[in-house]
Design a protein around this motif. Structure first.
Motif, PDB file in Angstrom:
ATOM      1  N   ALA A 275       0.866  -1.177   0.000  1.00 42.81           N
ATOM      2  CA  ALA A 275       0.000   0.000   0.000  1.00 42.81           C
ATOM      3  C   ALA A 275       0.902   1.226   0.000  1.00 42.81           C
ATOM      4  N   CYS A 276       0.314   2.374  -0.334  1.00 47.75           N
ATOM      5  CA  CYS A 276       1.046   3.645  -0.287  1.00 47.75           C
ATOM      6  C   CYS A 276       0.834   4.369   1.032  1.00 47.75           C
ATOM      7  N   HIS A 277       0.190   3.692   1.980  1.00 48.12           N
ATOM      8  CA  HIS A 277      -0.079   4.330   3.267  1.00 48.12           C
ATOM      9  C   HIS A 277      -0.190   3.274   4.359  1.00 48.12           C
ATOM     10  N   THR A 320      -4.121   5.307  -1.900  1.00 48.95           N
ATOM     11  CA  THR A 320      -3.475   4.071  -2.357  1.00 48.95           C
ATOM     12  C   THR A 320      -4.179   3.503  -3.575  1.00 48.95           C
ATOM     13  N   LEU A 324      -1.351   3.373  -6.392  1.00 46.14           N
ATOM     14  CA  LEU A 324      -0.558   2.150  -6.437  1.00 46.14           C
ATOM     15  C   LEU A 324      -0.624   1.439  -7.789  1.00 46.14           C
TER      16      LEU A 324
END
Length: 396
Positions: A275-277, A320, A324
């Motif tokens: 994930a981006c977070h 995300t 992503l």
């Protein structure tokens, strides 16, 4: 949104400053923590494609940056002997993607982004450590200089070796060596006329491009073991590897001083993050998706990240979901491009060059085709649409 919402951005590079500017425009109280003693960027120049320029439109500086475009006439791909494999003009790029490709010094963009922030927003010589990513009930926490900062949002924009990423995803393998190193030069080159080009050799590439103000940006790359350095200096190394290539490469090397040449091994994130977070922390730029420079999209994707993150700052799962898939796809294309242009196999080079020449005669140059699905991206909101505005679905 509450005006008191606080964001702490770890990293004062292009992605960090762009995210801080985008969040500031939406009313966030932003602090940027940069561990270096100044915002002076690492690297010589940066290529901005129409996708990033549209993101900069959101920040209100897109047109100013477009005015720095210096590519005129034809450009394209060449062989070390000088033969053109593929040619395309600046007008063709603008027509295909709705805007120009702009090459500018990194320092110019850093300065312009920093100017969008309140003077006290940026703290240099500030090494930050994420101590708590927070969650839906508590803020995130960052420690810097013995002080704890709480924030509703922390942005990890601290580069390919991101400490914030390691804190969020300790099991992730992190960046790996891409198999090649790069050199970069940004110098004045008066009286030398040339067409913008990238040249592909055997396990080596070279690019020469004009920069507004009478300067030239040149870059090179070569397949070599990680950690290598020239026995004398990096200018001498470039002369050994590229000194007999076509004009204007010898002129560029003659004009460059040893101290003008920057060398860096290339590392990228080969395994996408889950994930981006995590919690109240979001990752962007190289911290989230470091990629080889073969498409020139590293900084571009960071600027995209910045405006999308500001759009989804209160819903990081949506951030995300928006970023992503796209950044993973762009990174994979960059890896494929590196395999194509950095190959050292003579038979594969012959087939590659023949195919490029044939494809370019049949339609748009390969140089332009490589940006299809990338340069046509548009941000989820427009300039002046800072707080509410109509939500637009992000292109992927």
């Amino acid at each position: 949104m509450a005006q008191s919402a606080r964001a702490v951005v770890v990293g004062g590079g292009i992605g960090g400053l762009a995210s801080a500017a985008a969040l500031h425009a939406r009313g966030w109280d932003v602090t940027v923590l940069e561990r270096a003693p100044s915002l002076e960027p690492v690297g010589a120049a940066l290529s901005l494609a129409p996708n990033a320029l549209r993101a900069l439109d959101v920040l209100g500086i897109g047109e100013e940056i477009r005015d720095l475009a210096a590519w005129q006439g034809d450009g394209g791909l060449r062989t070390p002997g000088g033969r053109w494999l593929s040619r395309a003009g600046a007008e063709a790029a603008t027509a295909r993607f709705g805007g120009p490709l702009v090459l500018l010094p990194r320092a110019t963009l850093v300065d312009r982004l920093a100017a969008l922030l309140p003077p006290a927003a940026v703290r240099t010589a500030a090494t930050a450590v994420l101590t708590d990513p927070g969650d839906g009930r508590r803020p995130a926490r960052v420690s810097v200089g013995g002080q704890d900062l709480e924030a509703e949002l922390v942005v990890g924009a601290d580069g390919v070796n991101s400490r914030v990423r390691r804190a969020l995803f300790p099991a992730h393998p992190g960046p790996v060596y891409a198999g090649f190193t790069t050199w970069r030069v940004l110098i004045p080159l008066p009286g030398v006329e040339f067409a913008s080009h990238e040249t592909w050799g055997r396990g080596r590439i070279w690019g020469t491009h004009p920069v507004k103000g009478g300067r030239v940006y040149a870059y090179a790359a070569a397949v070599t073991p990680a950690g290598g350095r020239a026995p004398d200096d990096e200018k001498a190394e470039l002369l050994r590897r590229f000194g007999d290539w076509h004009d204007p490469i010898p002129a560029v090397l003659a004009a460059a001083r040893p101290e003008d040449v920057l060398r860096h091994d290339v590392h990228h994130i080969a395994t996408p993050l889950p994930a981006c977070h995590s919690g109240r922390v979001a990752l962007l730029g190289d911290a989230a998706h470091a990629m080889p420079p073969t498409l020139g999209q590293g900084g571009n994707q960071a600027v995209e990240d910045a405006v999308v993150l500001a759009h989804h700052a209160h819903d990081l799962a949506a951030y995300t979901a928006a970023r992503l898939p796209r950044t993973t796809a762009v990174a994979r294309r960059a890896v494929k491009a590196a395999r194509l242009n950095m190959t050292g196999n003579p038979a594969a080079i012959a087939v590659r060059n023949t195919a490029i020449a044939a494809l370019s005669k049949a339609g748009p140059a390969l140089f332009l085709r490589g940006f299809d699905g990338i340069a046509d991206w548009r941000p989820p909101y427009a300039a002046g649409d800072a707080h509410t505005g109509e939500r637009k679905r992000e292109s992927t």
